[in-house]
Write an enzyme that holds these catalytic residues in place. Sequence first.
Site, PDB file in Angstrom:
ATOM      1  N   ARG A 171     -39.561   0.294  18.146  1.00  0.00           N
ATOM      2  CA  ARG A 171     -39.521   1.543  18.896  1.00  0.00           C
ATOM      3  C   ARG A 171     -40.194   2.605  18.036  1.00  0.00           C
ATOM      4  O   ARG A 171     -40.196   2.520  16.803  1.00  0.00           O
ATOM      5  CB  ARG A 171     -38.083   1.959  19.197  1.00  0.00           C
ATOM      6  CG  ARG A 171     -37.282   0.942  20.016  1.00  0.00           C
ATOM      7  CD  ARG A 171     -35.849   1.408  20.201  1.00  0.00           C
ATOM      8  NE  ARG A 171     -35.077   0.476  21.022  1.00  0.00           N
ATOM      9  CZ  ARG A 171     -34.328  -0.507  20.531  1.00  0.00           C
ATOM     10  NH1 ARG A 171     -34.249  -0.693  19.213  1.00  0.00           N
ATOM     11  NH2 ARG A 171     -33.652  -1.303  21.342  1.00  0.00           N
ATOM     12  N   LYS A 207     -30.878   0.968  17.968  1.00  0.00           N
ATOM     13  CA  LYS A 207     -29.926   1.683  18.801  1.00  0.00           C
ATOM     14  C   LYS A 207     -28.500   1.305  18.446  1.00  0.00           C
ATOM     15  O   LYS A 207     -28.209   0.139  18.158  1.00  0.00           O
ATOM     16  CB  LYS A 207     -30.171   1.366  20.290  1.00  0.00           C
ATOM     17  CG  LYS A 207     -31.402   2.043  20.870  1.00  0.00           C
ATOM     18  CD  LYS A 207     -31.483   1.809  22.365  1.00  0.00           C
ATOM     19  CE  LYS A 207     -32.636   2.577  22.987  1.00  0.00           C
ATOM     20  NZ  LYS A 207     -32.719   2.345  24.450  1.00  0.00           N
ATOM     21  N   HIS A 264     -44.453   2.978  23.612  1.00  0.00           N
ATOM     22  CA  HIS A 264     -43.424   1.977  23.907  1.00  0.00           C
ATOM     23  C   HIS A 264     -44.018   0.729  24.548  1.00  0.00           C
ATOM     24  O   HIS A 264     -43.455  -0.366  24.422  1.00  0.00           O
ATOM     25  CB  HIS A 264     -42.356   2.574  24.829  1.00  0.00           C
ATOM     26  CG  HIS A 264     -41.058   1.822  24.804  1.00  0.00           C
ATOM     27  ND1 HIS A 264     -40.254   1.750  23.672  1.00  0.00           N
ATOM     28  CD2 HIS A 264     -40.431   1.077  25.751  1.00  0.00           C
ATOM     29  CE1 HIS A 264     -39.191   1.016  23.932  1.00  0.00           C
ATOM     30  NE2 HIS A 264     -39.272   0.593  25.183  1.00  0.00           N
ATOM     31  N   ARG A 280     -44.518  -2.093  22.178  1.00  0.00           N
ATOM     32  CA  ARG A 280     -43.339  -2.938  21.950  1.00  0.00           C
ATOM     33  C   ARG A 280     -43.220  -3.980  23.059  1.00  0.00           C
ATOM     34  O   ARG A 280     -42.943  -5.151  22.793  1.00  0.00           O
ATOM     35  CB  ARG A 280     -42.106  -2.042  21.889  1.00  0.00           C
ATOM     36  CG  ARG A 280     -40.751  -2.735  21.806  1.00  0.00           C
ATOM     37  CD  ARG A 280     -39.681  -1.680  21.588  1.00  0.00           C
ATOM     38  NE  ARG A 280     -38.359  -2.107  21.977  1.00  0.00           N
ATOM     39  CZ  ARG A 280     -37.504  -2.745  21.189  1.00  0.00           C
ATOM     40  NH1 ARG A 280     -37.876  -3.070  19.961  1.00  0.00           N
ATOM     41  NH2 ARG A 280     -36.302  -3.078  21.604  1.00  0.00           N
ATOM     42  N   HIS A 328     -32.312  -6.357  21.044  1.00  0.00           N
ATOM     43  CA  HIS A 328     -31.590  -6.199  22.305  1.00  0.00           C
ATOM     44  C   HIS A 328     -30.168  -6.721  22.145  1.00  0.00           C
ATOM     45  O   HIS A 328     -29.958  -7.826  21.645  1.00  0.00           O
ATOM     46  CB  HIS A 328     -32.280  -6.976  23.429  1.00  0.00           C
ATOM     47  CG  HIS A 328     -33.534  -6.330  23.909  1.00  0.00           C
ATOM     48  ND1 HIS A 328     -34.516  -7.021  24.611  1.00  0.00           N
ATOM     49  CD2 HIS A 328     -33.987  -5.052  23.809  1.00  0.00           C
ATOM     50  CE1 HIS A 328     -35.506  -6.194  24.908  1.00  0.00           C
ATOM     51  NE2 HIS A 328     -35.203  -5.002  24.434  1.00  0.00           N
ATOM     52  N   TYR A 376     -38.797  -9.985  30.378  1.00  0.00           N
ATOM     53  CA  TYR A 376     -40.134 -10.421  29.976  1.00  0.00           C
ATOM     54  C   TYR A 376     -40.500 -11.770  30.576  1.00  0.00           C
ATOM     55  O   TYR A 376     -41.674 -12.092  30.695  1.00  0.00           O
ATOM     56  CB  TYR A 376     -40.228 -10.469  28.443  1.00  0.00           C
ATOM     57  CG  TYR A 376     -40.119  -9.099  27.843  1.00  0.00           C
ATOM     58  CD1 TYR A 376     -41.188  -8.217  27.855  1.00  0.00           C
ATOM     59  CD2 TYR A 376     -38.917  -8.654  27.297  1.00  0.00           C
ATOM     60  CE1 TYR A 376     -41.085  -6.942  27.336  1.00  0.00           C
ATOM     61  CE2 TYR A 376     -38.800  -7.379  26.774  1.00  0.00           C
ATOM     62  CZ  TYR A 376     -39.881  -6.533  26.798  1.00  0.00           C
ATOM     63  OH  TYR A 376     -39.761  -5.269  26.305  1.00  0.00           O
TER      64      TYR A 376
END
Length: 289
Positions: free
Chosen positions: A143, A166, A234, A237, A260, A269
């Site tokens: 990110r 995150k 982004h 990524r 994630h 994806y």
Amino acid sequence: MRALDGASANTLRAYVGDVSTFLAFQAGHRGGPMGLGEIACIAASDMRAWLAAERLRGAGARSVARRLSSVKAFVRWLSEREGFDPTAILSVRAPKFRKPLPRPLPQDAARAVLDNVGAQHPTPWIAIRDLAVVTLLYGCGLRISEGLGLTGADAPLADTLRIRGKGGKERLVPVLPAAREAVDRYIAVCPFDLDADGPLFRGARGGALNPGMIADVMARARMQLGLPSTATPHALRHSFATHLLEAGGDLRAIQELLGHASLSTTQAYTAVDTVHLMDVYTKAHPHGK
């Protein structure tokens, strides 16, 4: 949320705004200030009135769902502390919406972006810096906040980077030689001392590099290359993940590399890859021509 979940300042601001707007609406709708007793008495009809008002304001289904999630989280926390029944609020269903698929760049477009970024800025060290950042985002799947969060202590880059993502979650990310070399070139020409506690990537005056500068670099690149507006930092990524999947990468491994929390996030994806495979099939199969 800040203490237990490591929520970012942006997340906290969004939650505060969502809950404040909700309480302000209910105060007007119910005709009085919203104290604890009033919140405990909110009915399903009050919730439907708020949701309808949000849609009339022009909020999309995705935005309304996020705001409802904020309100539910707040009311769940409050009910646990104060001992009231939150069922009327928690049972409200969010509007359905289709999650948008990631918008990765084709591999040749990603290479073209790297070539373009490295030739943009008239100040050589800044052009080298921009290329280093963009190469790092694409080469490591970071990110923008993670890439610009690196400090002088991370230089020179090792074979792996320890990234705090995150929610404060840490992960190890392999560093490709091309990314390491791009960052090494930047370090060699950067006119500022890259002390261990300071940011690795510097702005023109020596402060921390603003993410908006990299967004501007990508905007110029996509205009010059005729790429869509989705070609953002982004998207690099997204491109990292999709190109790994196209090359036979394992979905679980890609999940770990991206940081994630849920595999379902990474599974988006697979849909992108399926679209790509079907496009190739349609163009290549005799009956598709």
